[in-house]
Design a protein around this motif. Structure first.
Motif, PDB file in Angstrom:
ATOM      1  N   HIS A   1       0.871  -1.173   0.000  1.00  0.00           N
ATOM      2  CA  HIS A   1       0.000   0.000   0.000  1.00  0.00           C
ATOM      3  C   HIS A   1       0.910   1.226   0.000  1.00  0.00           C
ATOM      4  CE1 HIS A   1       0.905  -1.279   4.120  1.00  0.00           C
ATOM      5  NE2 HIS A   1       1.018   0.001   4.378  1.00  0.00           N
ATOM      6  N   ARG A   2       0.337   2.412   0.033  1.00  0.00           N
ATOM      7  CA  ARG A   2       1.142   3.625   0.030  1.00  0.00           C
ATOM      8  C   ARG A   2       2.011   3.667   1.286  1.00  0.00           C
ATOM      9  NH1 ARG A   2      -2.335   8.794  -1.855  1.00  0.00           N
ATOM     10  NH2 ARG A   2      -0.257   9.450  -2.505  1.00  0.00           N
ATOM     11  N   PRO A   3       3.316   3.806   1.145  1.00  0.00           N
ATOM     12  CA  PRO A   3       4.211   3.704   2.300  1.00  0.00           C
ATOM     13  C   PRO A   3       4.181   4.944   3.175  1.00  0.00           C
ATOM     14  CG  PRO A   3       5.465   4.191   0.324  1.00  0.00           C
ATOM     15  CD  PRO A   3       4.048   3.964  -0.123  1.00  0.00           C
ATOM     16  N   PRO A   4       4.530   4.788   4.457  1.00  0.00           N
ATOM     17  CA  PRO A   4       4.664   5.940   5.343  1.00  0.00           C
ATOM     18  C   PRO A   4       5.901   6.754   4.963  1.00  0.00           C
ATOM     19  CG  PRO A   4       5.422   3.962   6.462  1.00  0.00           C
ATOM     20  CD  PRO A   4       4.830   3.517   5.146  1.00  0.00           C
ATOM     21  N   LEU A   5       5.892   8.018   5.357  1.00  0.00           N
ATOM     22  CA  LEU A   5       6.961   8.949   5.005  1.00  0.00           C
ATOM     23  C   LEU A   5       7.564   9.544   6.267  1.00  0.00           C
ATOM     24  CD1 LEU A   5       8.532  10.761   2.947  1.00  0.00           C
ATOM     25  CD2 LEU A   5       6.558  12.321   3.020  1.00  0.00           C
TER      26      LEU A   5
ATOM     27  N   SER B   1       5.978  16.173  -1.304  1.00  0.00           N
ATOM     28  CA  SER B   1       6.625  14.867  -1.100  1.00  0.00           C
ATOM     29  C   SER B   1       5.602  13.739  -1.148  1.00  0.00           C
ATOM     30  CB  SER B   1       7.364  14.851   0.241  1.00  0.00           C
ATOM     31  OG  SER B   1       8.378  15.828   0.277  1.00  0.00           O
ATOM     32  N   VAL B   2       4.471  13.949  -0.488  1.00  0.00           N
ATOM     33  CA  VAL B   2       3.418  12.935  -0.501  1.00  0.00           C
ATOM     34  C   VAL B   2       2.966  12.649  -1.926  1.00  0.00           C
ATOM     35  CG1 VAL B   2       1.016  12.497   0.138  1.00  0.00           C
ATOM     36  CG2 VAL B   2       2.621  13.364   1.844  1.00  0.00           C
TER      37      VAL B   2
ATOM     38  N   PRO C   1      -0.639   9.955   2.906  1.00  0.00           N
ATOM     39  CA  PRO C   1      -0.779  11.265   3.544  1.00  0.00           C
ATOM     40  C   PRO C   1      -1.192  11.189   5.005  1.00  0.00           C
ATOM     41  CG  PRO C   1      -2.623  10.842   2.077  1.00  0.00           C
ATOM     42  CD  PRO C   1      -1.631   9.751   1.842  1.00  0.00           C
ATOM     43  N   GLN C   2      -1.693  10.025   5.431  1.00  0.00           N
ATOM     44  CA  GLN C   2      -2.079   9.840   6.827  1.00  0.00           C
ATOM     45  C   GLN C   2      -0.944   9.291   7.679  1.00  0.00           C
ATOM     46  OE1 GLN C   2      -5.070  10.989   7.738  1.00  0.00           O
ATOM     47  NE2 GLN C   2      -5.318  11.555   5.580  1.00  0.00           N
ATOM     48  N   GLN C   3       0.213   9.068   7.064  1.00  0.00           N
ATOM     49  CA  GLN C   3       1.341   8.456   7.780  1.00  0.00           C
ATOM     50  C   GLN C   3       2.630   9.250   7.508  1.00  0.00           C
ATOM     51  OE1 GLN C   3       1.350   6.041   9.955  1.00  0.00           O
ATOM     52  NE2 GLN C   3      -0.812   5.520   9.795  1.00  0.00           N
TER      53      GLN C   3
END
Length: 228
Positions: free
Chosen positions: A16-20, A94-95, A102-104
């Motif tokens: 899934h979309r990775p944390p940043l 960046s997101v 965007p939630q992480q």
């Protein structure tokens, strides 16, 4: 377009979309400095080390200018405000550019970078999930832009500071911790027998804090998606 930076991708292809995780250096440094720590952080993160927007005469960078006077510290408030906007925009860009969740989004800042991380938490809390601030301070110039307390309930904050810090007194982090508590932000403060630096113990505790946040929030998010 992203500002000057160094980038580490997740070590494994995410499902899934990775944390940043965004690293914010102190005054008189650059994006290269904290990037040396990138591979020590949780492999699930995209790790992005940003360069501050203002250049010192030395060719290195700062988030804002500060001078000590007989009446106390004097800050270049225009630089503080410009750096706050610069950082919020960098988070957004960046997101989008990196495909991050965007939630992480988490911030890890040292000294001026820690002050900027706290500034984003207090003025644009919806942009991040949490932060680690090492040897930071609250900046008076951001007070007029403070967000409502109810918009900060999701934040998780870890403040770290050396008791022997000769550059930014430990009391600065204690004051910040009290403010976050008054805003009902889940926070913690840890003190170390250290000066103005990032010690191995600080880094160990920061890594553990971030790992716990990821484990907790990603599980909740996955459970919520399953229920939907």
């Amino acid at each position: 377009m992203l500002p000057p930076h160094r980038l580490r991708r997740p070590h494994a292809a995410p499902s899934h979309r990775p944390p940043l995780l965004i690293l914010l250096h102190g005054k008189g440094s650059s994006e290269v400095d904290l990037f040396q720590l990138a591979d020590l952080f949780d492999p699930r993160f995209i790790v992005l080390s940003l360069r501050a927007p203002f250049q010192n005469a030395s060719g290195l960078y700062r988030w804002y200018e500060r001078q000590d006077t007989a009446d106390g510290s004097v800050y270049n408030e225009e630089e503080v405000r410009a750096s706050r906007l610069y950082l919020v925009q960098a988070i957004n860009d960046s997101v989008m550019a990196l495909g991050a969740d965007p939630q992480q989004v988490y911030l890890f800042g040292f000294s001026q970078g820690a002050a900027m991380a706290m500034s984003v938490a207090l003025t644009a809390p919806r942009r991040i999930r949490g932060l680690v601030a090492i040897a930071g301070r609250l900046l008076p110039a951001i007070a007029p832009f403070g967000a409502p307390a109810e918009s900060m309930s999701h934040l998780r904050v870890l403040l770290q500071h050396g008791l022997k810090d000769e550059v930014v007194p430990f009391a600065e982090s204690a004051t910040a911790c009290q403010l976050f508590a008054e805003l009902s932000v889940k926070q913690g403060i840890r003190e170390y027998a250290a000066g103005h630096t990032i010690t191995p113990a600080m880094l160990r505790d920061a890594r553990q804090f971030l790992r716990v946040q990821l484990d907790t929030t990603l599980v909740k998010d996955q459970d919520g998606a399953a229920q939907d």
